[in-house]
Structure formats: structure tokens, C-alpha cells
Motif scaffolding. Structure first.
Motif, PDB file in Angstrom:
ATOM      1  N   SER A   1       0.914  -1.232   0.088  1.00  0.00           N
ATOM      2  CA  SER A   1      -0.023  -0.148   0.122  1.00  0.00           C
ATOM      3  C   SER A   1       0.852   1.157  -0.072  1.00  0.00           C
ATOM      4  CB  SER A   1      -0.871   0.012   1.428  1.00  0.00           C
ATOM      5  OG  SER A   1      -0.288  -0.209   2.480  1.00  0.00           O
ATOM      6  N   VAL A   2       1.678   1.290  -1.031  1.00  0.00           N
ATOM      7  CA  VAL A   2       2.656   2.571  -0.989  1.00  0.00           C
ATOM      8  C   VAL A   2       2.450   2.830  -2.544  1.00  0.00           C
ATOM      9  CG1 VAL A   2       4.976   3.030  -1.276  1.00  0.00           C
ATOM     10  CG2 VAL A   2       4.237   2.446   0.816  1.00  0.00           C
ATOM     11  N   ASN A   3       2.364   4.141  -2.962  1.00  0.00           N
ATOM     12  CA  ASN A   3       2.523   4.641  -4.334  1.00  0.00           C
ATOM     13  C   ASN A   3       3.971   4.834  -4.634  1.00  0.00           C
ATOM     14  OD1 ASN A   3       0.085   4.139  -5.606  1.00  0.00           O
ATOM     15  ND2 ASN A   3      -0.850   6.063  -4.533  1.00  0.00           N
TER      16      ASN A   3
ATOM     17  N   LEU B   1      10.374   2.751   0.632  1.00  0.00           N
ATOM     18  CA  LEU B   1      10.024   1.233   1.046  1.00  0.00           C
ATOM     19  C   LEU B   1      10.540   0.839   2.280  1.00  0.00           C
ATOM     20  CD1 LEU B   1       9.687  -0.161  -2.559  1.00  0.00           C
ATOM     21  CD2 LEU B   1       7.847   0.166  -0.885  1.00  0.00           C
ATOM     22  N   VAL B   2      11.647   1.136   2.674  1.00  0.00           N
ATOM     23  CA  VAL B   2      12.061   0.562   4.208  1.00  0.00           C
ATOM     24  C   VAL B   2      11.363   1.104   5.242  1.00  0.00           C
ATOM     25  CG1 VAL B   2      14.235   0.538   5.433  1.00  0.00           C
ATOM     26  CG2 VAL B   2      14.525   0.115   2.890  1.00  0.00           C
ATOM     27  N   PRO B   3      11.145   2.412   5.393  1.00  0.00           N
ATOM     28  CA  PRO B   3      10.171   2.647   6.367  1.00  0.00           C
ATOM     29  C   PRO B   3       8.774   2.209   6.586  1.00  0.00           C
ATOM     30  CG  PRO B   3      11.100   4.658   5.394  1.00  0.00           C
ATOM     31  CD  PRO B   3      11.626   3.632   4.637  1.00  0.00           C
ATOM     32  N   HIS B   4       8.304   2.019   5.272  1.00  0.00           N
ATOM     33  CA  HIS B   4       7.040   1.165   5.059  1.00  0.00           C
ATOM     34  C   HIS B   4       7.070  -0.264   5.543  1.00  0.00           C
ATOM     35  CE1 HIS B   4       3.002   0.540   3.608  1.00  0.00           C
ATOM     36  NE2 HIS B   4       3.629  -0.654   3.050  1.00  0.00           N
ATOM     37  N   MET B   5       8.134  -1.043   5.028  1.00  0.00           N
ATOM     38  CA  MET B   5       8.307  -2.174   5.736  1.00  0.00           C
ATOM     39  C   MET B   5       8.306  -2.281   7.115  1.00  0.00           C
ATOM     40  SD  MET B   5      11.492  -3.312   2.906  1.00  0.00           S
ATOM     41  CE  MET B   5      11.637  -4.898   2.425  1.00  0.00           C
ATOM     42  N   GLN B   6       8.948  -1.348   7.843  1.00  0.00           N
ATOM     43  CA  GLN B   6       9.059  -1.375   9.377  1.00  0.00           C
ATOM     44  C   GLN B   6       7.719  -0.959   9.918  1.00  0.00           C
ATOM     45  OE1 GLN B   6      12.046   1.833   9.532  1.00  0.00           O
ATOM     46  NE2 GLN B   6      13.672   0.306   9.769  1.00  0.00           N
ATOM     47  N   ARG B   7       7.053  -0.190   9.445  1.00  0.00           N
ATOM     48  CA  ARG B   7       5.415  -0.069   9.836  1.00  0.00           C
ATOM     49  C   ARG B   7       4.750  -1.222   9.482  1.00  0.00           C
ATOM     50  NH1 ARG B   7       6.409   5.152   7.441  1.00  0.00           N
ATOM     51  NH2 ARG B   7       5.489   4.386   5.627  1.00  0.00           N
ATOM     52  N   GLU B   8       4.877  -1.650   8.484  1.00  0.00           N
ATOM     53  CA  GLU B   8       3.679  -2.890   8.118  1.00  0.00           C
ATOM     54  C   GLU B   8       4.646  -4.124   7.454  1.00  0.00           C
ATOM     55  OE1 GLU B   8       0.584  -2.634   7.835  1.00  0.00           O
ATOM     56  OE2 GLU B   8       0.351  -0.006   7.576  1.00  0.00           O
ATOM     57  N   PRO B   9       5.084  -4.852   8.721  1.00  0.00           N
ATOM     58  CA  PRO B   9       5.898  -6.028   8.631  1.00  0.00           C
ATOM     59  C   PRO B   9       5.184  -6.945   7.770  1.00  0.00           C
ATOM     60  CG  PRO B   9       5.708  -5.469  10.814  1.00  0.00           C
ATOM     61  CD  PRO B   9       4.797  -4.599  10.133  1.00  0.00           C
ATOM     62  N   THR B  10       3.886  -7.230   7.687  1.00  0.00           N
ATOM     63  CA  THR B  10       3.173  -8.401   6.756  1.00  0.00           C
ATOM     64  C   THR B  10       3.619  -7.764   5.214  1.00  0.00           C
ATOM     65  OG1 THR B  10       1.109  -6.876   7.012  1.00  0.00           O
ATOM     66  CG2 THR B  10       1.533  -8.565   8.467  1.00  0.00           C
TER      67      THR B  10
ATOM     68  N   ALA C   1       6.517  -8.504  -0.124  1.00  0.00           N
ATOM     69  CA  ALA C   1       5.705  -7.506  -1.318  1.00  0.00           C
ATOM     70  C   ALA C   1       6.743  -6.256  -1.666  1.00  0.00           C
ATOM     71  CB  ALA C   1       4.289  -7.301  -1.009  1.00  0.00           C
ATOM     72  N   ALA C   2       6.971  -5.722  -0.322  1.00  0.00           N
ATOM     73  CA  ALA C   2       7.670  -4.411  -0.788  1.00  0.00           C
ATOM     74  C   ALA C   2       9.085  -4.965  -1.345  1.00  0.00           C
ATOM     75  CB  ALA C   2       8.146  -3.834   0.519  1.00  0.00           C
ATOM     76  N   LEU C   3       9.577  -5.808  -1.001  1.00  0.00           N
ATOM     77  CA  LEU C   3      10.974  -6.250  -1.492  1.00  0.00           C
ATOM     78  C   LEU C   3      10.753  -6.931  -2.885  1.00  0.00           C
ATOM     79  CD1 LEU C   3      13.911  -7.283  -1.125  1.00  0.00           C
ATOM     80  CD2 LEU C   3      13.149  -9.625  -0.419  1.00  0.00           C
TER      81      LEU C   3
ATOM     82  N   ARG D   1      10.517 -10.129  11.986  1.00  0.00           N
ATOM     83  CA  ARG D   1      10.847 -10.223  13.426  1.00  0.00           C
ATOM     84  C   ARG D   1      11.583  -9.178  14.032  1.00  0.00           C
ATOM     85  NH1 ARG D   1      12.232 -15.732  11.914  1.00  0.00           N
ATOM     86  NH2 ARG D   1      14.322 -15.143  11.682  1.00  0.00           N
ATOM     87  N   GLU D   2      12.587  -8.672  13.258  1.00  0.00           N
ATOM     88  CA  GLU D   2      13.506  -7.685  13.880  1.00  0.00           C
ATOM     89  C   GLU D   2      13.463  -6.456  12.607  1.00  0.00           C
ATOM     90  OE1 GLU D   2      15.388  -7.616  16.395  1.00  0.00           O
ATOM     91  OE2 GLU D   2      15.458 -10.099  16.728  1.00  0.00           O
ATOM     92  N   PRO D   3      12.453  -5.501  12.841  1.00  0.00           N
ATOM     93  CA  PRO D   3      11.940  -4.436  11.874  1.00  0.00           C
ATOM     94  C   PRO D   3      13.317  -3.378  11.770  1.00  0.00           C
ATOM     95  CG  PRO D   3      10.184  -5.004  13.380  1.00  0.00           C
ATOM     96  CD  PRO D   3      11.179  -5.705  13.707  1.00  0.00           C
TER      97      PRO D   3
END
Lengths: 223, 223
Positions: free
Chosen positions: A114-116, A166-175, A179-181, B172-174
């Protein structure tokens, strides 16, 4: 004999231009797949990539044939060498477009992000790079080729922006990490397509001016 | 004249082998940097990469020169074409090794990852691929070249394993997400070095058997 080789070189250049058109088509189709990923279908992309592969082999053989029959020297020889190299870069761009297709498959499987990102802009820049580098080749226009080198910096910056977003988004939304990768790898494949267009532009500068701009500067990349 | 071109082709092959040695050195140094990243220093890697770039230009010029002066045909022509292509792949492997250096810089900045990946194994496999593909080229040994294609699958699988290990770790480790991404990009650059060795092996198979194994199968990749 001289006129014969000129005609053959002209024909080879047209073939290369047609191959560039196929690469643009593959890039457009790959981009369309990413943007409309819910209904992705790789069939069309695969078919374009296969055409690119066939053209690659044919152009390669035609170049060998010209070298064997005409033994070109000087400018003609450099031209054939440039065609061989550009042909290789175009073929690898087809591979990268195909990789974007597979990345999209993973992105769909992994549930999306969910990032543009401004992927359309990145894709359009790369497409312009392909077109300009081949136009520059056809016209022997080193100045146009230099514009491609500038666009490459813009594409690299867009990829870096994508990672920074995308990196901060991955931190906020681990699920959404997987997909971000996938999306980062898509941005990276687009960037690599730009690198190949840059290689083409460098070959054009070399063949038209005799100045070798390869290896003049090695810039750090996130790559 | 015939003996003259043979001597020159032999000389070109030796230069290419020396270039392969430099690429192995760059790969080893890049791997050392990743493994001992706390004290990374890019100076040595940069110096090896510059040597690779110089060799690349020299070999390219020497090939043009052989083509212009001897107008080789048949097997000799295919050999020169193979040298030109292998030279390009080796030069790009140098770029990839350099990218690993930059990735290590980011990895250090981003704080590292508490996960063990088998990067030494991956690096060793790629190194073997470089050596085997060039040995196969020197000896005209298509069977040896085919071994390189098999190793490429092993390297791809190791890269996929790395991703499968790192994605859950990121969840696991954001705080380690950025660093884990750097590590994925390192694995990816190693994999790309393997792809270039594979391209070399395919050229060797073509030049020794006349059979074109390029574009026979397009395998999905995470790339």
C-alpha cells in the motif's frame, strides 16, 4: 563491393532499430503488468521476449556474416562491433523486462504493497533512454547519446527514492515486507534496463566521436 | 600470415585469462569486505576494478586490431567474437564486485544483520564458475562449460534461500530491515556475477560446438 556492404550495414541498423522497438514493447508490457498486477498474465510478455531472443541470434549471425564476407575496416568495422554490443544489451533488456514479469508474479502472491511509487515515470524515462540511444546510433548523434547518460542519473535517483520510501514502510507494515521487496526488485530491474541503455549510448559516443567514455567515472550505486 | 594471427589469438586468450584472474581477485576482495565488514576499506577493490576496466579497453582494442589487420573468417572469426563478448561479461562482473563493495558500505551504515547466510559458499561457487568458464574457453572444452550452467542453478537456489531466510527475519527484527535489504542485494549481485559466468560458458559452447544454447530455456528467477 563498397556499395554492397553499405546496403548490408543499413539493413543491420534497421534490424537493430526493430529490436529496440521490441524492447520498448516488452518494457511497456512489463510496466502494465506491475500496474495492473491483479490480472497479470505473462503470455504476451513471454512472446515479445522470445521475439527479442530470435532477433538477437539473427543479428549476431548477420554481423558475423558481414565480417566474414566483407572484412570491413575502420569506421565500418567499428560500426559492426557497435551493433554486436548494442544487440547484446538489447537482449539483456528483454531478460530484465521478463524478470519484472516474474517479480510481478511474486508481488501478487505476496499480497501487494500500500505505497505509491512513481514506477510509470521511471518506466517512461527508461523507455526514452532506449529510444534516444538507438536514435543517436542511427543518426550518429553523440549529443543525443549524452542526454541518455543524464537520464540514467535520474533513473538511479528514482530507484533510490523508492528504497528510501519502502524501507520505513516495511518497518511500519511487517506483513508487507515480502511484497515491498518484490517492488524494490522491480525498481532495480528498471534501473538495470536504464544501465543497458547507457551502455548503448556509450557505444554510440565511441563509434561517432572515437572518444571512449566507458570507465571514466565509477559512481557508487545502491545496486 | 596464418601463423601471425595464431600467435595473436593465443596472446589475446592469455590476456583474457589474466582478466579472469583479476575478476576472481575482485570477487574475493568483495567477499572479504562483506565478511569482515566492520573494517571495510574499498581502496583495494577499487584498484582491482580499475585494472579490470583498463584490461577491458585494451582487449577490446586488440580485438578490433586483429579483425582489421587479419580479416579472420570461420573459426578464427568466431573466436575473436567470443573474446569480445567474454571481455564484456568479465568487465561487468568487475562492476558487480564493486557494487558488493558499496552494498557493504550501506550494510555497515545500516547496522548489520544477525543472520548467518552462506555467502562464502555462494562466493566460492561463483569463483569456480568464472575459473571453469575461462578454462573451458582456453581448452575449447564444451563439457566443462556445461558444468558452469549447472552451478548457475545452485547459485540461484542459494540466493533464493537467502531471501527466504531474510524476509521472516525482517518481520521479526524491523530495525534490521535496511541492513537485511543490503544483504539481499549482495546475494543478488553475487548471483548476477554467476549469470555473467553462465553467459561466458554459453559462448564457449557455441564457439566449440557451433551449437547455440542461448535462449533455449527461460527460467523464472526472483531477479
Amino acid at each position: 563491393m563498397e556499395r554492397q556492404i553499405s546496403a548490408e550495414l543499413k539493413q543491420l541498423k534497421s534490424q537493430l532499430l526493430a529490436m529496440g522497438g521490441l524492447v520498448e514493447e516488452a518494457l511497456q508490457e512489463a510496466t502494465r503488468l506491475v500496474l495492473q498486477r491483479d490480472s497479470y498474465d505473462l503470455t504476451r510478455l513471454e512472446s515479445v521476449e522470445q521475439k527479442i531472443n530470435q532477433e538477437h541470434l539473427q543479428i549476431d549471425e548477420a554481423c558475423l556474416d558481414v565480417l566474414a564476407r566483407h572484412s570491413p575496416v575502420a569506421a565500418d568495422l567499428r560500426l559492426v562491433m557497435a551493433i554486436i554490443k548494442i544487440n547484446t544489451d538489447l537482449e539483456r533488456m528483454g531478460d530484465q523486462a521478463m524478470n519484472i514479469g516474474y517479480n510481478t508474479e511474486h508481488l501478487t502472491r505476496d499480497g501487494g504493497v500500500s505505497v505509491n511509487l512513481d514506477l510509470p515515470r521511471m518506466s517512461e524515462l527508461v523507455r526514452e533512454m532506449v529510444r534516444k540511444s538507438l536514435d543517436a546510433f542511427m543518426r550518429g548523434d553523440a549529443e543525443l547519446a549524452k542526454q541518455v547518460l543524464a537520464s540514467d542519473d535520474a533513473v538511479d535517483e528514482l530507484k533510490n527514492q523508492a528504497i528510501r520510501k519502502l524501507v520505513p514502510h516495511m518497518q511500519r507494515e511487517p506483513t508487507q515486507i515480502a511484497a515491498a521487496l518484490d517492488l524494490i526488485l522491480i525498481a532495480r530491474n528498471l534501473e538495470r534496463m536504464g544501465d543497458h541503455a547507457t551502455n548503448i549510448a556509450e557505444d554510440v559516443i565511441f563509434v561517432t566521436t572515437g572518444v571512449d567514455v566507458r570507465h571514466k567515472a565509477t559512481l557508487p550505486s545502491n545496486g
